[in-house]
Motif scaffolding. Structure first.
Motif: not given
Length: 285
Positions: A5-7, A78-80, A85-88, A112-113
């Protein structure tokens, strides 16, 4: 599933008080400091509430105290993220140190997410206490919750859920019901007092920062006034009068202003005298 997500920059202006209120209200916790969420367990459960069933809650350790146990929680998180597919990128080494700023920034991002998913609408059917105590599995079908001592001290009972914690099986119905009602009332009082304490701590922090800010300004002025080149300048002396004034009925500001007024008038008078003397000298020649 949503990708990254764009923060927006505004997400990072959310204060500690709002973040703590958001966590405590949604997860029925009683956190008073951002550092208390450094173990990663809170973040895992926030994702569990946002995406029910995605987080293996039985792997999340809410009693994590060592960095090793905390790292295991962040591995689950991190596995979640990978599954969704959350690139954080998680700065695990910094987060487990309990640094307030690092943890606050990550929680600001997380809020925010979560708010961006389904418009931030809270899942009313989600029972955070039950998910923590049962690890996401219905191990006690009859409805009796078995919460660890650490959770009893940190988590608040939800009086509206109808569940009771640790009732004695030998107690009769007349004894059990008043006990449960009293427990619910005490929990409400504890929650209210805890919120008040949290607000007071945040107010103290803000006041201390403001005090330090103005003290630093005054210290800079003091150092400037002590510079040898400024010793004879009237403004420097006037500022000193304010800085070093003792408690008195007369305002130190008024005294400093009077000093400047007299000094400037004397200076102007001397200039006029010198000008008149020069004029007389010129006339005599």
């Amino acid at each position: 599933m949503a990708s990254n997500i764009g923060i927006m920059d505004s997400a990072y202006f959310v204060g500690r008080n709002e973040i703590l209120t958001w966590i405590n209200n949604r997860l029925q916790l009683n956190l008073s400091r951002i550092e208390e969420a450094a173990s990663g367990a809170v973040q895992c459960q926030m994702m569990d509430m946002t995406y029910p069933g995605v987080v293996p809650m039985h792997k999340v350790n809410f009693d994590a105290k060592t960095e090793y146990d905390m790292i295991q929680n962040y591995k689950v998180l991190q596995e979640v993220f990978n599954k969704l597919k959350i690139a954080k990128h998680l700065e695990v080494n910094r987060l487990v140190k309990g640094r307030p700023l690092d943890n606050l920034e990550f929680l600001q991002w997380l809020k925010r997410y979560c708010d961006s998913v389904n418009g931030g609408i809270m899942n009313e059917n989600y029972n955070p206490v039950e998910r923590r105590s049962k690890g996401g599995k219905d191990r006690h079908p009859k409805g009796a919750q078995k919460i660890s001592k650490s959770l009893q001290s940190s988590n608040l009972h939800n009086p509206g859920s109808g569940d009771t914690v640790g009732l004695n099986k030998t107690s009769g119905p007349k004894q059990g019901r008043p006990y449960a009602a009293a427990g619910g009332a005490n929990s409400s009082e504890v929650q209210a007092l805890s919120k008040e304490i949290t607000d007071l701590k945040l107010s103290v922090d803000l006041l201390e920062k403001e005090r330090d800010f103005y003290f630093a300004k005054l210290r800079d002025i003091e150092i400037l006034c002590q510079t040898s080149e400024l010793e004879d300048i009237p403004m420097s002396v006037a500022v000193k009068k304010i800085l070093y004034a003792a408690d008195a009925k007369e305002s130190p500001l008024a005294e400093a202003q009077e000093y400047l007024y007299q000094t400037l008038n004397v200076g102007e008078a001397e200039d006029e005298t010198e000008a008149e003397a020069e004029a007389e000298t010129d006339t005599g020649h």
